[in-house]
Scaffold this motif. Structure first.
Motif, PDB file in Angstrom:
ATOM      1  N   ALA A   1       1.396  -1.155  -0.269  1.00 24.49           N
ATOM      2  CA  ALA A   1      -0.232   0.109  -0.176  1.00 24.49           C
ATOM      3  C   ALA A   1       1.149   1.355   0.284  1.00 24.49           C
ATOM      4  O   ALA A   1       0.606   2.138  -0.677  1.00 24.49           O
ATOM      5  N   ALA A   2       2.374   1.331   1.181  1.00 23.37           N
ATOM      6  CA  ALA A   2       2.821   2.542   0.713  1.00 23.37           C
ATOM      7  C   ALA A   2       3.048   2.475  -1.087  1.00 23.37           C
ATOM      8  O   ALA A   2       3.907   3.484  -0.682  1.00 23.37           O
ATOM      9  N   LEU A   3       3.987   1.580  -0.937  1.00 21.89           N
ATOM     10  CA  LEU A   3       4.431   1.446  -1.663  1.00 21.89           C
ATOM     11  C   LEU A   3       3.715   2.261  -3.422  1.00 21.89           C
ATOM     12  O   LEU A   3       4.187   2.600  -4.582  1.00 21.89           O
ATOM     13  N   ARG A  25       4.313  10.459  -0.025  1.00 21.54           N
ATOM     14  CA  ARG A  25       4.372   9.768   0.748  1.00 21.54           C
ATOM     15  C   ARG A  25       4.272  10.694   2.308  1.00 21.54           C
ATOM     16  O   ARG A  25       4.515  11.338   2.504  1.00 21.54           O
ATOM     17  N   THR A  26       3.701   9.576   3.178  1.00 22.71           N
ATOM     18  CA  THR A  26       3.926   9.984   4.947  1.00 22.71           C
ATOM     19  C   THR A  26       4.880   9.539   5.106  1.00 22.71           C
ATOM     20  O   THR A  26       5.786   8.602   4.434  1.00 22.71           O
ATOM     21  N   GLU A  27       5.861  10.524   6.701  1.00 22.85           N
ATOM     22  CA  GLU A  27       7.255   9.852   7.110  1.00 22.85           C
ATOM     23  C   GLU A  27       6.956   8.054   7.895  1.00 22.85           C
ATOM     24  O   GLU A  27       7.610   7.567   7.394  1.00 22.85           O
ATOM     25  N   ASP A  28       5.704   7.659   8.540  1.00 26.93           N
ATOM     26  CA  ASP A  28       5.153   6.434   8.361  1.00 26.93           C
ATOM     27  C   ASP A  28       5.415   5.477   7.208  1.00 26.93           C
ATOM     28  O   ASP A  28       6.083   4.501   7.161  1.00 26.93           O
ATOM     29  N   GLN A  88       6.900   5.835   4.858  1.00 26.50           N
ATOM     30  CA  GLN A  88       8.571   5.949   3.995  1.00 26.50           C
ATOM     31  C   GLN A  88       9.088   5.173   4.541  1.00 26.50           C
ATOM     32  O   GLN A  88       9.681   4.290   4.120  1.00 26.50           O
ATOM     33  N   ASN A  89       8.853   4.770   6.662  1.00 31.17           N
ATOM     34  CA  ASN A  89       9.118   3.888   7.267  1.00 31.17           C
ATOM     35  C   ASN A  89       9.376   2.803   7.752  1.00 31.17           C
ATOM     36  O   ASN A  89      10.228   1.927   7.259  1.00 31.17           O
ATOM     37  N   VAL A  90       8.176   2.293   6.462  1.00 26.97           N
ATOM     38  CA  VAL A  90       7.468   0.726   5.916  1.00 26.97           C
ATOM     39  C   VAL A  90       8.223   0.467   5.208  1.00 26.97           C
ATOM     40  O   VAL A  90       9.081  -0.583   5.376  1.00 26.97           O
ATOM     41  N   VAL A  91       8.348   1.129   4.114  1.00 28.07           N
ATOM     42  CA  VAL A  91       8.828   0.575   2.867  1.00 28.07           C
ATOM     43  C   VAL A  91      10.115   0.339   3.331  1.00 28.07           C
ATOM     44  O   VAL A  91      11.236  -0.452   3.208  1.00 28.07           O
TER      45      VAL A  91
END
Length: 606
Positions: free
Chosen positions: A195-197, A204-207, A209-212
């Motif tokens: 979902a983040a990709l 993208r939010t900072e969270d 970006q951190n997930v990826v």
């Protein structure tokens, strides 16, 4: 690119190769054997700039290895291990072998004849697995084997590799692992990563970006070595933490504002602010005029040359240990509330001597015990009884009862049991059952020590603060609920009962009785005299010898009529009764030894 790699890893099963060894041996391992590195133009090279040439005589096994690599090889399901080799057509080996170290060199694969003895010729096992024929000479061949064929399971970590051949000449090059990351790298957060990709990086939010980024770090082959190294150090840290003792530490915050309280009213904050300092009538602390005083300033002030209080207090206490009473009688109060020193110049001189010697405690102790004052007799002088009844002028030595720990040590020493070993943990001597019954939070169970710990010096006895050892408490040992600079000394019937019946003292009497029989002579009179000399440093008086002799004769007759009772007496304590001594005679002399140990002189220092 790395985002595409992350997406591919989530949706693909394409294998990825990770090179463990190529041109440079940079995985931190220790090289063993002959690493004959050749460059392009000097021989065949598969990848990079160099390869490794290895030659052996016709029937010789030769190898070059590395082990204890800091960048290790982690094994996953479906992985395969590989290495490249070029066989010299003019001198081909009979066989080539690859070996991996995962706590031991028991993971081997070979190609060619079964002539390399490692793992056992003729065996078909992970430690000696034949994969196929010798590769075709004159061209680069990839030696590849599934990890399970050589006994490496998912989760195993290899730290070394060996390149082995039987005779001939071969060139060795890149080696590593081929792994399929798709599927294995899927985790519970795969949907969150996908979902983040799906969102453009710019929005993208900072969270997100951190997930990826966090997921990429767990799958990237480029970070595989770092992940392995991190796991290694994390495991080492966990092992160390299990062995380390922890203590509570605090971090100082900003100091509180302290004011003088008007009429003691803590709710009234109108009083002037005060900072840490010493009373004005004492020598001030140095260097704190323009800053707030610290605990280090206080420590320096306590031992400053122009502040003799610390040295005076210490030498006064040391004097009390050797003479029974300090130069100032009240050891815990050298101020206006305590008694003035009986000899002020002596106290001052000792304090200065202590500071001049570099605060050397042994130096002051040596001064005291080698002085004429200390070496005097303790017999009272009739002419001074009225002038100095408490011996404050020290015209003689002072007699006094030993401290609790020393009474026990004295008895064990006479029995030949005292262990004089210095240092170590607390020990648990004999103690009445149920003594800790009223201790809660948590409930405690007292288990007495065995072996030499049972006879360690009294100073090492386990001390439960509110329940000190009853044998020590009987002789006025404090509870340690508060600081005790000066112990009280009492004289009670309980103390006599302890000396007669406590298992420690009965066992000590058993050892003393054995010594009396062996070393004291042949007749009862000689043995009684010897016992007095050992315990009291004097011969018995005629009336004393008569009483003790009657005790011996009485108990010898009683135990002779009841050998079972004698056996019970000699069985007290963990130490075995001497096998070469008659139990009845030994029991009778134990009664004598108990009497001697119970004498007032035996627990008094003269």
């Amino acid at each position: 690119a790395w985002e595409a790699e992350t997406l591919a890893a989530l949706d693909s099963t394409e294998p990825v190769e990770w090179v463990w060894l190529d041109d440079d041996q940079d995985n931190g391992g220790q090289n063993i054997g002959d690493w004959n590195v050749i460059e392009k133009g000097s021989g065949p090279v598969f990848s990079g700039k160099t390869a490794r040439r290895q030659s052996a005589d016709k029937d010789e096994i030769v190898q070059h290895t590395f082990q204890n690599a800091s960048r290790r090889l982690s094994v996953n399901d479906g992985d395969s291990l590989y290495a490249y080799v070029w066989i010299d057509p003019d001198a081909p080996p009979k066989a080539v072998m690859l070996q991996w170290n995962s706590g031991g060199w028991e993971h081997r694969a070979f190609w060619g004849d079964d002539v390399i003895e490692y793992g056992g010729i003729g065996e078909d096992a992970p430690s000696h697995r034949r994969i196929g024929d010798l590769p075709t000479p004159g061209e680069w061949a990839r030696l590849e084997v599934d990890t399970q064929q050589v006994g490496l399971e998912a989760g195993n970590v290899a730290n070394g590799m060996a390149f082995t051949q039987f005779g001939g000449t071969a060139y060795w090059d890149a080696a590593g692992v081929k792994t399929t990351r798709g599927g294995k790298t899927r985790s519970d957060n795969s949907k969150e990563v996908l979902a983040a990709l799906a969102i453009k990086p710019s929005i993208r939010t900072e969270d997100q970006q951190n997930v990826v980024a966090d997921h990429y770090r767990t799958i990237s082959p480029k970070l595989s070595l770092i992940r392995d190294e991190m796991k290694t150090w994390q495991d080492k840290r966990a092992a160390v933490q299990q062995e380390v003792d922890y203590c509570l530490t605090t971090v100082a915050g900003p100091p509180r504002t302290i004011r003088i309280l008007p009429r003691g009213n803590w709710m009234d904050d109108s009083g002037p602010i005060v900072t840490p300092n010493t009373p004005e009538f004492l020598t001030p602390m140095k260097g704190v005029n323009l800053r707030r005083a610290t605990r280090l300033d206080l420590a320096n002030w306590l031992v400053a040359r122009d502040n003799p209080m610390t040295a005076r207090a210490f030498v006064n206490r040391l004097w009390a240990l050797y003479f029974g009473m300090g130069i100032a009688a009240v050891q815990d109060d050298l101020g206006s509330q305590g008694e003035r020193p009986a000899n002020q110049p002596l106290l001052d001189w000792l304090a200065v001597e202590f500071m001049d010697s570099g605060w050397n405690m042994k130096h002051v102790a040596r001064l005291i015990v080698t002085s004429n004052t200390y070496r005097q007799s303790s017999h009272p002088i009739e002419t001074l009884k009225e002038v100095d009844p408490y011996n404050r002028l020290l015209a003689r030595q002072s007699s006094r009862r030993l401290q609790a720990e020393m009474i026990r040590d004295n008895a064990l020493a006479l029995g030949g049991y005292l262990v004089e070993k210095i240092g170590g943990p607390s020990v648990r001597p004999y103690q009445p059952a149920g003594y800790y019954a009223n201790l809660n939070f948590p409930k405690r169970e007292y288990v007495e020590d065995i072996g030499e710990s049972q006879h360690r010096r009294g100073v090492y006895t386990h001390w439960q603060r509110t329940f000190p050892h009853p044998s020590l408490m009987a002789f006025d040992a404090p509870s340690r609920q508060e600081c005790t600079a000066q112990r009280a000394r009492s004289n009670t019937p309980t103390q006599a009962l302890v000396l007669l019946n406590d298992p420690t003292y009965v066992e000590a009497a058993k050892g003393f009785a054995g010594r009396i029989i062996r070393e004291g002579g042949k007749t009862p009179e000689e043995r009684i005299a010897w016992a007095y000399e050992q315990a009291l440093a004097r011969e018995p008086r005629p009336n004393e010898a008569a009483v003790v002799s009657s005790v011996f004769e009485k108990h010898l007759a009683e135990y002779g009529a009841d050998p079972t009772a004698a056996s019970k007496v000699v069985a007290v304590g963990q130490s075995d009764a001497p096998a070469d001594l008659d139990a009845v005679e030994l029991a009778a002399w134990i009664s004598v030894a108990r009497v001697v140990l119970n004498l007032n002189e035996s627990i008094t220092r003269y």
